[in-house]
Structures are given as structure tokens and as C-alpha cells.
Write a protein that holds these residues in place. Structure first.
Motif, PDB file in Angstrom:
ATOM      1  N   ASP A 904     -22.712 -80.837 -47.848  1.00  0.00           N
ATOM      2  CA  ASP A 904     -22.758 -81.333 -49.226  1.00  0.00           C
ATOM      3  C   ASP A 904     -21.982 -80.400 -50.144  1.00  0.00           C
ATOM      4  N   PHE A 905     -22.168 -79.113 -49.944  1.00  0.00           N
ATOM      5  CA  PHE A 905     -21.510 -78.118 -50.773  1.00  0.00           C
ATOM      6  C   PHE A 905     -19.993 -78.224 -50.642  1.00  0.00           C
ATOM      7  N   VAL A 906     -19.506 -78.348 -49.414  1.00  0.00           N
ATOM      8  CA  VAL A 906     -18.064 -78.446 -49.182  1.00  0.00           C
ATOM      9  C   VAL A 906     -17.486 -79.688 -49.853  1.00  0.00           C
ATOM     10  N   TYR A 907     -18.193 -80.800 -49.757  1.00  0.00           N
ATOM     11  CA  TYR A 907     -17.685 -82.037 -50.346  1.00  0.00           C
ATOM     12  C   TYR A 907     -17.591 -81.918 -51.869  1.00  0.00           C
ATOM     13  N   ILE A 908     -18.566 -81.262 -52.487  1.00  0.00           N
ATOM     14  CA  ILE A 908     -18.521 -81.076 -53.937  1.00  0.00           C
ATOM     15  C   ILE A 908     -17.321 -80.224 -54.324  1.00  0.00           C
ATOM     16  N   LEU A 909     -17.076 -79.145 -53.554  1.00  0.00           N
ATOM     17  CA  LEU A 909     -15.938 -78.284 -53.859  1.00  0.00           C
ATOM     18  C   LEU A 909     -14.621 -79.038 -53.743  1.00  0.00           C
ATOM     19  N   ARG A 910     -14.543 -79.951 -52.786  1.00  0.00           N
ATOM     20  CA  ARG A 910     -13.308 -80.716 -52.626  1.00  0.00           C
ATOM     21  C   ARG A 910     -13.020 -81.587 -53.843  1.00  0.00           C
ATOM     22  N   GLN A 911     -14.073 -82.055 -54.484  1.00  0.00           N
ATOM     23  CA  GLN A 911     -13.899 -82.957 -55.611  1.00  0.00           C
ATOM     24  C   GLN A 911     -13.686 -82.219 -56.927  1.00  0.00           C
ATOM     25  N   ALA A 912     -14.073 -80.944 -56.982  1.00  0.00           N
ATOM     26  CA  ALA A 912     -13.969 -80.185 -58.221  1.00  0.00           C
ATOM     27  C   ALA A 912     -12.546 -79.683 -58.425  1.00  0.00           C
ATOM     28  N   LYS A 913     -12.198 -79.466 -59.692  1.00  0.00           N
ATOM     29  CA  LYS A 913     -10.876 -78.960 -60.054  1.00  0.00           C
ATOM     30  C   LYS A 913     -11.022 -77.562 -60.653  1.00  0.00           C
ATOM     31  N   PRO A 914     -10.027 -76.702 -60.444  1.00  0.00           N
ATOM     32  CA  PRO A 914     -10.039 -75.406 -61.120  1.00  0.00           C
ATOM     33  C   PRO A 914     -10.172 -75.612 -62.630  1.00  0.00           C
ATOM     34  N   GLY A 915     -11.052 -74.851 -63.238  1.00  0.00           N
ATOM     35  CA  GLY A 915     -11.288 -74.972 -64.669  1.00  0.00           C
ATOM     36  C   GLY A 915     -12.435 -75.889 -65.038  1.00  0.00           C
ATOM     37  N   ASP A 916     -12.883 -76.729 -64.083  1.00  0.00           N
ATOM     38  CA  ASP A 916     -14.030 -77.585 -64.351  1.00  0.00           C
ATOM     39  C   ASP A 916     -15.266 -76.728 -64.634  1.00  0.00           C
ATOM     40  N   GLU A 917     -16.062 -77.164 -65.575  1.00  0.00           N
ATOM     41  CA  GLU A 917     -17.307 -76.473 -65.897  1.00  0.00           C
ATOM     42  C   GLU A 917     -18.487 -77.344 -65.510  1.00  0.00           C
ATOM     43  N   THR A 918     -19.490 -76.715 -64.928  1.00  0.00           N
ATOM     44  CA  THR A 918     -20.686 -77.447 -64.533  1.00  0.00           C
ATOM     45  C   THR A 918     -21.861 -76.478 -64.500  1.00  0.00           C
ATOM     46  N   SER A 919     -23.007 -76.959 -64.108  1.00  0.00           N
ATOM     47  CA  SER A 919     -24.178 -76.099 -63.948  1.00  0.00           C
ATOM     48  C   SER A 919     -24.538 -76.033 -62.476  1.00  0.00           C
ATOM     49  N   ALA A 920     -25.128 -74.920 -62.079  1.00  0.00           N
ATOM     50  CA  ALA A 920     -25.613 -74.739 -60.718  1.00  0.00           C
ATOM     51  C   ALA A 920     -27.082 -74.366 -60.785  1.00  0.00           C
TER      52      ALA A 920
END
Length: 939
Positions: A904-920
Motif C-alpha cells: 500500500d505504501f509503495v502504491y501511494i508513493l507512486r501516485q504522489a508528486k514531489p512537492g505534494d503536501e499531505t498528512s501522515a
């Protein structure tokens, strides 16, 4: 057979389980005062063989005196003593040169223990029961056997040097004792039962900001800081799960402990990166760092006689064990003076009468360790050091360093008594391996009569890694996503005539209901699969392109497409070509392409091959199955690495040797140690054991794949009972070992439980036999497998993966575990029950924008019902560090998505872009913590 952790050595009325120094000090001193024979050389304090000790001065004479620790200026010692008129231990100061009398520091009431000077030398810390009761505490109730009390009246106090101004630093209500001080910032490390176990804690000099450092059930205590306070060392017992641990916890709830064997541990000063240093199976305690911090002085009854407690020394990685003292009776509690030139210690030497323990100071003489017997850790460290030296050139394919390593391993096999099982009576099994691929000048595309030559600086197209060479001129056909799946009702080739044509295929996969399963999506988006599918439909060549700008987005929503994905890298593909030219295009070329027009695709690649070799040795069984291949075992580890860096490096700008001490000199060293152990047990082996150092693992499991297809003479892969693989086993932490492939045979669970308990290793078994290491080809061929792994770390695939980071004692312990398992399997007539699992989906062609977080998953932590990803650490300077992630966090959510596992973690990283902001969201110490995250760019 190794003694279980709860067992103790008995010597008449003397029980070594009582040697838990700094527990109830007066009782402890009684133990230490072994009724030894007085030294025959009455005035001679230095014994023969004590080369590190000169000019010994005896400071106390008579009684029970111990645990003497230096003042910061090196002028005084503070120690504990039972002497009239006090009924139990009190704290005293004494000049270190023997020029004065001892002066009382503690109150003279209750029982005291474990004194230590503050960092400024103006005060003394000690633990005392005087506020709970002014009388000496009663002895423990021994109706439950031989147990020790943990008086909850102990609190840690600070007092001026004359004993005045007594201030409590802990609140009481628990056993708080064994306090020592960091000389840099004055912070204090101590042992407490406040959370229901005997654990280490750290607090500020004033008693504030208390932090727990250890978590494992058992006794953790007697800790000291290194001189720079970057490390800690302590002694610990680890009750085995089951009855032993239950007994420990039951007694602890009553304020009692029945100590088992004690071993030494080191860790970073915050308790992280903990690793066991000794595996002596003895009462080992009172550790203290050498001034440089790379070696430890300690006391132990390890050796021939359980009565003899001597000073010993060992490196922090468990190597170069050296006996320092040779005096009858007891020597213990060593501590270097602040300048490192003198040593304080307690001893029975020169007793005035039996039962006395006194304090001594000696001038310390440096020198090379006198190692009487080479240990497993010594052998392990030496092998890793040789394999990971700069001279090996990172052991990359095609390098002389790798070839030299193969010859060296072959010589080691011969020295160990293994028989050659390679080609033509040698240890080497040679095969061809690809090492590089490059685009040649003839590579071009001709569209609409215009020829576009390949340009390395401004690539508008790039050959695929699996492209065949050749030139094709044919009409262009648009084949959409290029997917055919009857199961999912998809056929992008329906109604198309692509026979002999050049097909245009989109990358990735459509966002449709039928492809929501991630494994299915990965399989059907895989570019090699799409090339294969095109070839099966008769295509002569294939062009891949990302969804064009302005075209309907995936799933046909009509919204603009995402940012164009980078062209896939041209890398060495160990699987060979796909049978037709295959090229990746940028979107800018689409305006020139029209279905039906003639296109010429020319691919000219240079693929450089090299000859490399597996190193294969055989240890013949001598039991009933001698000479039979049935039930044979393979123990393996790869010995290649990344050379000077390149595509696999996580330090892409580096062009220095990637020495791969952990990956995987550590596995080869364990392979050789396992061979050493089993060669000494040859008569107990019932079947042959093959030891294989694989080449080409980093390039795609080349050596292990080759071996399964070209087994040694007379051996078939179906003859094998099991394959045991060691890859990255050099950084054992917390004695926790990941054992992957544990689901590949029904019997593995019980076997692992028994052998791991015997070796006192916490094993986390999980997973089928597939994975990115050399066990995979064997499992695919129907062989039960195990892959031993000590976890990821920040030096993985970097030049910093060097021998200094290796836990030699832990690596040797893993080797002993593998040898134990192999010996058991070889001696058994029973087969393992192979359990099948679906082959893993390919990585797939999933849109990725190179987003980077910088977390290091802890694969030894295993999974639990809560899911998430346990973190072994965070990379320095990474977005994760900036966001506040910590080692030990369990990442359970990113943005709106819950994280069930690493995938799940890997798939999320694939979809994210450098500079994107989110919460963990992370789970930390039983609470959920929300962190603000900004993704970085992967280099």
C-alpha cells in the motif's frame, strides 16, 4: 547443547545467578567476596599474564568494597561498602592514589547502591532506601527458590560531596537504581521497574524528561555511556518465551527476580540500533567502554571454572575476546579514569582473609589484544573485511575484484574440507552474464519520410531494455492499451490486423472496474507483457507512449491527461529480448504519427557480456544416505555487488567502490562459518550439503537461476530437500531476525521456533518463497526455501555499506542458526511439505513521479493485526526526517489512505508528486501522531 537462559551454574552454596551487579548492593558484595585462597605472593598485586596492568595500588583493606567509579578530575573514587557501624551498604569517597581514608557520602540509613559522580564533579548520585525505611531491608523470601529482591524503596538521589543537600531525582514506588552519568551533558541512565519490567531509562541531570530506552522483557541494567555519549553499553538477560518468561514476570510482580545468564549489549544513546555483543552463556556484567568507544572491558566467569570471575575485553562487534586478569577468585567492576591511563576495579586478590573484596587502581597499558582462541565472530569479521575491501572494486560483474573473490571463496572451501562441485572438478560453475547495454548510432525512427536519429542528450525516443535488434518498415496500427485478457473481458486487438505491422501501444492501464485489483493491474500494464502480446498477435515492432496531452484521461473521463511520465531507463535485462524491436516515444512525436502510414523502426544495441561463476562446494554426508543425492541441501549467499555504483546505487553521483559489507559480504561470511560448523559435524550429516556463493544476484538472480537449470553432476533440483539463503545478515539488531519464505513448507514454523529458541534469536517467519534474492529460483522449481535477513538500513546500496557497520557477533549467530537447521534437516529422514503460492505479479508499468519520503521499513518487525509499516529509521535530511518520523513509528495512513502493508505504501508513493503536501499518521508508544509531510524528489 546450549544451556537455557533460565538455568544457572551451581558451585555448592555459590550461585552465579546472584551476580546481577547493582541489585541490592550489600547482598551483591557478599556474593562477590568469594572465599578464595589468599594470594601466595602476598605483596604482589599483579598476576602473571596481566600485561595491561602495572603499578597496582590497593585502596581498601578488609570488608566488602566494590563498584568504584572515578570523579571527572580523576582524583577520587566513589564506591559502596559494608563496614561497621553500618548494617548494609553505604556510599563512600576515597582518594584514587591511596593517600587518604574513605569518607561517608550517603546518609548511613537504609541500603544504598550504585554511586556515580555528576558530570561537573560537584555532586554524587546514588540509590537508597532510606526514605522508605531507615533500617536495612529484610532479605528476600526464598520459599520460591533462589531469588533476589528488587526493593521498590530504592530512589535515585543527588548529594553534595560531603553528603549534604540530599535531593531525590526519582519519585519512588518502583526500583530506581543503577544510575550513571553522561560526561557531555550530565544526563543520567538508570534501571527501573516503573513500567512493569526491568528496563533502561534516561533522564536529564535534574531528573526531568524521563525516556524509556529498552522494551524487551528481561533484565536490562548496569548501563554506561561511551566517552562522547553517542553509545551505551549494558548487561541483560533474555528469558525465553514460555515458562521461563512467565516465571520471570510472576516473580517481578512480587518484587523478585531469578536472574539467568547475562550478556552484554550496545546501542545508540537513545536505545536504537541495539545489538548483543557477547554470547558467552555465562554471568557477564559490569561493562565499560574503552576511551575510544570501540572496545568494552567487563567481568565474567566465562571459561573453565565458574568460580573464576576475571576481567575480559571485547570489541563492540563481538570480536577479539581477550582475558585481561588472571587472579584467583573475583575481578570485576572495571572503569577507566577520565584520561584513560588508569583502571579502577574490585578484586579478591591479596585478601587478608577469605571473603574480602577490595578496590584497586592500576596503570593501564595499551597493546594489541591477546586472543587465545579465534572465535566465530573473529572469523566472520575477517571474511567480511576481505570481501568488502576497496581492492575488491565493489565486486561488480565483469570486475577483477569479483573474479578474485570467486577464487578466494574456492580456496576457503578447500581449506574447510569441501569437495569441488563446479565445472570439471573445480569449485567454479561458469556462465555468461550481461553487464551493460548501450544504444548504437544506427538506432533511428523514420516517420513520414523523415528520419530521426537517436540523440542521447535530447531523447525523443529510447529503445526498451527488452528490445530485439533489427529494422522493420511497416504500416502503423493503434492498439490502444495493448491488453488482451479474456478473464477480464478486455481485447484491444479485437478487429485489428497487426500481422507484420508496427503497433502503437499506450503505457499503463485503464482505470476501469475490471482492473481495480492491483496485482491484475500490474500484470496487464507490464511493458514486457505488452510487447509479448503484440508479438503473439503478429506485430513486427511495438512503440510505447504515455497518454497524450489533451486526450481522454485514463478511464475515459474526458479530463486532461496527467503530466508525461519519464521514458523508462535502458538497463541490462537478464531475461533476454522480447522477440521484436520495442521503442519508447515521447508525446512530442505523436503529431507525426498517423495510423496506416509507413514507419521504420531501427534498433541497434550493444550488449556486453562477461563470464562469471558461482562457487560450489559439497560437504558429503556420512550417514545412511551417504553418496545419495536424495534429501540434499543447498546453503547459499550471493557474493557480487554493485561495483563502482551505477543504476542500482542509491548514491547515484558516487563513483567509488560500493563495498557491500552487508550486501552481501555478510551472507558469504555466514556461508563460510556455516560450512566451518558443519564440517566439524560431518559424521552427523545424513545427506549432502551444497554450499553455493552465487554471482549475478544484483543483475537479476542470474547465478541462482543458472544453478537451478544446471545442477551439479548427479544432482537434480527435485532431489533437494531445502534451500537456505543468507542475504544481508550482517546487522542483527535487538536479536530480531526476519526469516522470509517460512510459508514455503508446513514444517518450517516448528523448526524455526525450536532452533531460534536454542540460539536465543527472535525469528519472525513469514511469506512464501518468492522475493528479490537467490531463494526465488529454487522455490519456483518446487524446493522449500528460507531467506535470512537482518533488515534494511541507511547504507543499503551506498558506498557507506562498509565493514564498520557489521555486527560480527550477530552475523556469526545467524550462521550458527543456519548450520543448526541444516544439520537437523540433513540428519532427518523426513521430507518437508512444499507449499505452493502464485508467482508474484511483475512490477508493472505504474505511473510514478519520483516522489520521495525517506523512510526505512523494518522488515524484521513483521506484521500484526494493526497493519501499517514499521520503520527501522529515516534517512538523514529526508522529507520524513523533516516531518518528524522516528525509528519505531508504525506508519498507518498517508492522506486519506489507510496503509495495510508495504505494498500500500509503495502504491501511494507512486501516485504522489514531489512537492505534494499531505498528512501522515503514525502509531508511536501506543498513541496516534499526525505529521505534516511534503514529498521530495527521488534522485
Amino acid at each position: 547443547m546450549m544451556r537455557k537462559m533460565g538455568e544457572t551454574k551451581e558451585m555448592g552454596s555459590f550461585n552465579l545467578s546472584r551476580l546481577a551487579a547493582c541489585w541490592t548492593a550489600g547482598l551483591m558484595l557478599t556474593i562477590l567476596s568469594v572465599p578464595a585462597v589468599a594470594d601466595e605472593s602476598a605483596g604482589e598485586l599483579r598476576q602473571p599474564g596481566e600485561k595491561h596492568l602495572e603499578e597496582i595500588v590497593q585502596l581498601t583493606f578488609g570488608g566488602e568494597n566494590a563498584e568504584a567509579y572515578w570523579s571527572p578530575d580523576g582524583e577520587e573514587l566513589v564506591f559502596q561498602s559494608t563496614r561497621p557501624p553500618y548494617g548494609c551498604d553505604q556510599i563512600f569517597r576515597i582518594p584514587a592514589d591511596g593517600s587518604g581514608e574513605a569518607k561517608l557520602v550517603s546518609t548511613g540509613l537504609g541500603r544504598t547502591t550504585c554511586a556515580y559522580f555528576t558530570a561537573d564533579g560537584e555532586r554524587v548520585l546514588y540509590a537508597s532506601t532510606h526514605e522508605a525505611d531507615t533500617a536495612c531491608p529484610p532479605p528476600p523470601d526464598r520459599s520460591q527458590g533462589y531469588v533476589w529482591p528488587l526493593y521498590d524503596g530504592y530512589r535515585i538521589y543527588s548529594a553534595k560531596l560531603d553528603g549534604s543537600d540530599v535531593q531525590a531525582l526519582t519519585e519512588g514506588g518502583a526500583y530506581d537504581a543503577e544510575a550513571t552519568v553522561c560526561p557531555v551533558d550530565g544526563s543520567i541512565i538508570f534501571t527501573s521497574t516503573r513500567d512493569g519490567d526491568l528496563e533502561l531509562y534516561r533522564m536529564d541531570a535534574d531528573g526531568g524528561n524521563v525516556q524509556r530506552l529498552t522494551e524487551t522483557p528481561g533484565y536490562d541494567g548496569g548501563a554506561f555511556f561511551s566517552r562522547d555519549c553517542s553509545k551505551i553499553v549494558w548487561r541483560a538477560s533474555r528469558p525465553a518465551p514460555g515458562e521461563e518468561l512467565e516465571d520471570f514476570q510472576r516473580l517481578l510482580s512480587q518484587g523478585l527476580v531469578r536472574p539467568g545468564e547475562l550478556e552484554l549489549w550496545v546501542a545508540d544513546a537513545d536505545g536504537s540500533n541495539a545489538r548483543q555483543v557477547t554470547y558467552l552463556g555465562a554471568a557477564t556484567f559490569a561493562p565499560y567502554f574503552y576511551p575510544a568507544g570501540q572496545r568494552i572491558l567487563f567481568s565474567s566467569n566465562y571459561g573453565d571454572s565458574p568460580r573464576e570471575f576475571e576481567l575480559w575485553a571485547v570489541n563492540v562487534d563481538g570480536t577479539e575476546l581477550e582475558r585481561v586478569t588472571h587472579s584467583p577468585g573475583f575481578d570485576g567492576f572495571p572503569m577507566f579514569s577520565p584520561d584513560g591511563k588508569r583502571l579502577a576495579f574490585a578484586s579478591n586478590r591479596n585478601q587478608g582473609k577469605p571473603g574480602e573484596t577490595n578496590v584497586f587502581v592500576a596503570r593501564w597499558v595499551d597493546g594489541e589484544p591477546m586472543v587465545e582462541e579465534e572465535s566465530a565472530a573473529d572469523r566472520y569479521r575477517a571474511d567480511v573485511e576481505w570481501l568488502s575491501a576497496d581492492e575488491r572494486q565493489g565486486r561488480g560483474l565483469g570486475t577483477e575484484g569479483l573474479d578474485e573473490a570467486a577464487r578466494w571463496i574456492a580456496r576457503r572451501y578447500a581449506d574447510l574440507g569441501l569437495d569441488p562441485a563446479g565445472d570439471e572438478g573445480s569449485f567454479l560453475q561458469r556462465f555468461e552474464a550481461p553487464v551493460a547495454v548501450s544504444v548504437e548510432e544506427g538506432t533511428a525512427l523514420t516517420v513520414g519520410g523523415e528520419t530521426l536519429a537517436w540523440n542521447a542528450e535530447a531523447e525523443s525516443f529510447r529503445p526498451a531494455s527488452f528490445s530485439a535488434e533489427g529494422s522493420v518498415t511497416a504500416p502503423l496500427v493503434d492498439a490502444g492499451w495493448g491488453i488482451t485478457s479474456e478473464e477480464h473481458g478486455i481485447d484491444d486487438y479485437q478487429g485489428l490486423d497487426v500481422d507484420g505491422k508496427v503497433v502503437l501501444v499506450r503505457r499503463f492501464a485503464p482505470d476501469i472496474e475490471e482492473l481495480q485489483d492491483e496485482d491484475v493491474r500490474r500484470r496487464l500494464s507490464d511493458l514486457r507483457y505488452k510487447a509479448f502480446n503484440a508479438r503473439e498477435h503478429g506485430a513486427a515492432a511495438v512503440l510505447f507512449v504515455d497518454l497524450p496531452v489533451g486526450a481522454p484521461a485514463e478511464g475515459g473521463s474526458g479530463e486532461p491527461a496527467a503530466e508525461e511520465a519519464p521514458l523508462p531507463a535502458l538497463t541490462v535485462d537478464s531475461k533476454g529480448d522480447a522477440g521484436l524491436p520495442a521503442v519508447h516515444l515521447r508525446r512530442e512525436l505523436l503529431d507525426r504519427l498517423d495510423p496506416g502510414q509507413a514507419v521504420t523502426v531501427t534498433v541497434d544495441l550493444e550488449r556486453r557480456m562477461t563470464t562469471t561463476a558461482n562457487v560450489v562446494g559439497r560437504l558429503s554426508g556420512s550417514g545412511e544416505m551417504e553418496g545419495s543425492t536424495e534429501g540434499a541441501l543447498v546453503i547459499g549467499a550471493h557474493f557480487d555487488h554493485l561495483g563502482m555504483g551505477g543504476a542500482g546505487s542509491l548514491a547515484p553521483d558516487s563513483h567509488e567502490p560500493h563495498n557491500g559489507a552487508d550486501d552481501n559480504a555478510s551472507g558469504v561470511a555466514a556461508l563460510l562459518e556455516a560450512a566451518h560448523i558443519l564440517a566439524g559435524q560431518r559424521e552427523q550429516l545424513g545427506s549432502d550439503v551444497y554450499f553455493v556463493a552465487f554471482s549475478g544476484e544484483e543483475s537479476g538472480l542470474l547465478g541462482s537461476t543458472y544453478l537451478t537449470r544446471h545442477m551439479p553432476a548427479g544432482l537434480a533440483v527435485e532431489d533437494l530437500r531445502a534451500m537456505l539463503n543468507m542475504d544481508m545478515v550482517g546487522r542483527l539488531r535487538d536479536n530480531q531476525l526476519a526469516v522470509l519464505g517460512a510459508d514455503s513448507a508446513e514444517e518450517w514454523s516448528d523448526l524455526l521456533e525450536a532452533h531460534c529458541a536454542e540460539l536465543a534469536i527472535g525469528c519472525k517467519g513469514s511469506g512464501d518463497g518468492y522475493g528479490p534474492s537467490d531463494q526465488t529460483p529454487f522455490y519456483a522449481a518446487g524446493v522449500p526455501v528460507l531467506h535470512f535477513f537482518t533488515g534494511a538500513h541507511e547504507d543499503y546500496h551506498k558506498p557507506s555499506d562498509d565493514v564498520e557497520g557489521i555486527n560480527a557477533a550477530g552475523g556469526a549467530r545467524v550462521a550458527a542458526l543456519v548450520a543448526s537447521l541444516a544439520g537437523d534437516l540433513s540428519a532427518s529422514s523426513e521430507s518437508l511439505t512444499y507449499k505452493t503460492a502464485p508467482a508474484p505479479a511483475p512490477q508493472g508499468d505504474t505511473r510514478s513521479y519520483g516522489a520521495y519520503l525517506g523512510t526505512i521499513p523494518d522488515y524484521t518487525g513483521g506484521e500484526d493485526e494493526e497493519g501499517g509499516v514499521l520503520l527501522a529509521g529515516v534517512r538523514e535530511g529526508s522529507p520524513a526526517e523533516t516531518a518528524g518520523f522516528q525509528r519505531g513509528d508504525r506508519l498507518v495512513a498517508l492522506g486519506e489512505t489507510e496503509i495495510g502493508d508495504i505494498y500500500d505504501f509503495v502504491y501511494i508513493l507512486r501516485q504522489a508528486k514531489p512537492g505534494d503536501e499531505t498528512s501522515a499518521v503514525v502509531e508511536r508508544e501506543g498513541e496516534r501522531v499526525t505529521l505534516d509531510v511534503t514529498f521530495g524528489r527521488r534522485r
